[in-house]
Enzyme design. Sequence first.
Site, PDB file in Angstrom:
ATOM      1  N   GLU A 125     -21.834  13.146  34.079  1.00  0.00           N
ATOM      2  CA  GLU A 125     -21.654  12.747  34.982  1.00  0.00           C
ATOM      3  C   GLU A 125     -22.791  11.984  34.649  1.00  0.00           C
ATOM      4  O   GLU A 125     -23.902  12.236  34.190  1.00  0.00           O
ATOM      5  CB  GLU A 125     -22.383  14.247  36.037  1.00  0.00           C
ATOM      6  CG  GLU A 125     -20.884  14.686  36.506  1.00  0.00           C
ATOM      7  CD  GLU A 125     -19.614  14.213  37.297  1.00  0.00           C
ATOM      8  OE1 GLU A 125     -19.524  12.349  37.331  1.00  0.00           O
ATOM      9  OE2 GLU A 125     -19.175  14.932  36.614  1.00  0.00           O
ATOM     10  N   CYS A 157     -22.511  20.497  42.929  1.00  0.00           N
ATOM     11  CA  CYS A 157     -22.709  20.162  41.879  1.00  0.00           C
ATOM     12  C   CYS A 157     -23.262  19.052  42.169  1.00  0.00           C
ATOM     13  O   CYS A 157     -24.282  18.986  41.139  1.00  0.00           O
ATOM     14  CB  CYS A 157     -21.192  19.716  40.635  1.00  0.00           C
ATOM     15  SG  CYS A 157     -20.675  21.932  40.207  1.00  0.00           S
ATOM     16  N   HIS A 166     -19.238  18.782  33.645  1.00  0.00           N
ATOM     17  CA  HIS A 166     -18.774  19.238  34.359  1.00  0.00           C
ATOM     18  C   HIS A 166     -17.654  19.448  33.150  1.00  0.00           C
ATOM     19  O   HIS A 166     -17.332  18.721  32.358  1.00  0.00           O
ATOM     20  CB  HIS A 166     -17.344  17.901  35.926  1.00  0.00           C
ATOM     21  CG  HIS A 166     -18.457  18.659  36.649  1.00  0.00           C
ATOM     22  ND1 HIS A 166     -18.380  17.340  37.622  1.00  0.00           N
ATOM     23  CD2 HIS A 166     -18.372  19.159  37.606  1.00  0.00           C
ATOM     24  CE1 HIS A 166     -18.771  17.929  38.620  1.00  0.00           C
ATOM     25  NE2 HIS A 166     -18.067  19.588  38.786  1.00  0.00           N
TER      26      HIS A 166
HETATM   27  N1  PCA Z   1     -18.266  22.765  40.412  1.00  0.00           N
HETATM   28  C1  PCA Z   1     -18.650  23.012  41.834  1.00  0.00           C
HETATM   29  C2  PCA Z   1     -19.242  23.774  42.478  1.00  0.00           C
HETATM   30  C3  PCA Z   1     -20.269  24.787  41.593  1.00  0.00           C
HETATM   31  C4  PCA Z   1     -19.692  23.989  40.415  1.00  0.00           C
HETATM   32  O1  PCA Z   1     -18.867  25.087  39.251  1.00  0.00           O
HETATM   33  C5  PCA Z   1     -18.938  21.734  42.155  1.00  0.00           C
HETATM   34  O2  PCA Z   1     -18.244  20.597  40.707  1.00  0.00           O
HETATM   35  O3  PCA Z   1     -19.546  21.153  42.878  1.00  0.00           O
END
Ligand code: PCA
Length: 198
Positions: A79, A141, A165
């Site tokens: 990200e 996240c 991610h």
């Molecule tokens: N993914 C979520 C929140 C916790 C996670 O593992 C997200 O992409 O916001």
Amino acid sequence: MKKFLISAFDPFGGEKINSSLEILNLLPEKTGEKTIKKVVLPTMFFKSFDVLKEEIEKENPDVVICLGQAGGRKEINLERIAVNIMDAEIPDNQNYKADGVFIKEEGPAAYFTNLPVKKIKDEVQNVIPIKISNHAGTFVCNYILYSLLDYIYNSNKKIMGGFVHLPYLKKQAEDKKNITGFSEEELLKGVVAIINSI
Ligand code: PCA
């Protein structure tokens, strides 16, 4: 010797597993000259950063990488940006449903990660499919990345901070249509390669 603090989130949205937590549990305590400390964050706005901040102040890491699950993505996503908004379609794990509110009233609209995402991508793409993502969503996240970068940029600490991610694991993707799943070994290799590239 660089010290890494790696976080993952607990399962959310009614799921039993979070791929980020499964991989965090498999990470070694060291890779090469790098030491790895781990922390599990609750998938909750506010509380998640309280837990992360406490751990940063205890461990004084050089690099903080938060891991999270983004089921449905076809590759590991680095990200690049966190935006100043909390807006969720599902409630978090304390049943708070964010409805388009700022993370920080007076904060900037967005922050860029200070991790070298291009270098990481170039080095890791031979190990596992990986790409740079320009949107971490507007759920927890994105919240944790914004809060982490806000903390780093407003402190005089020389910390690198970022967010990764992870897609679903194979066992999570089995009963879903057209969703890519990776094995534990593949995602673990990818995360270790990310750490090694920094
Ligand atoms: N993914 C979520 C929140 C916790 C996670 O593992 C997200 O992409 O916001």
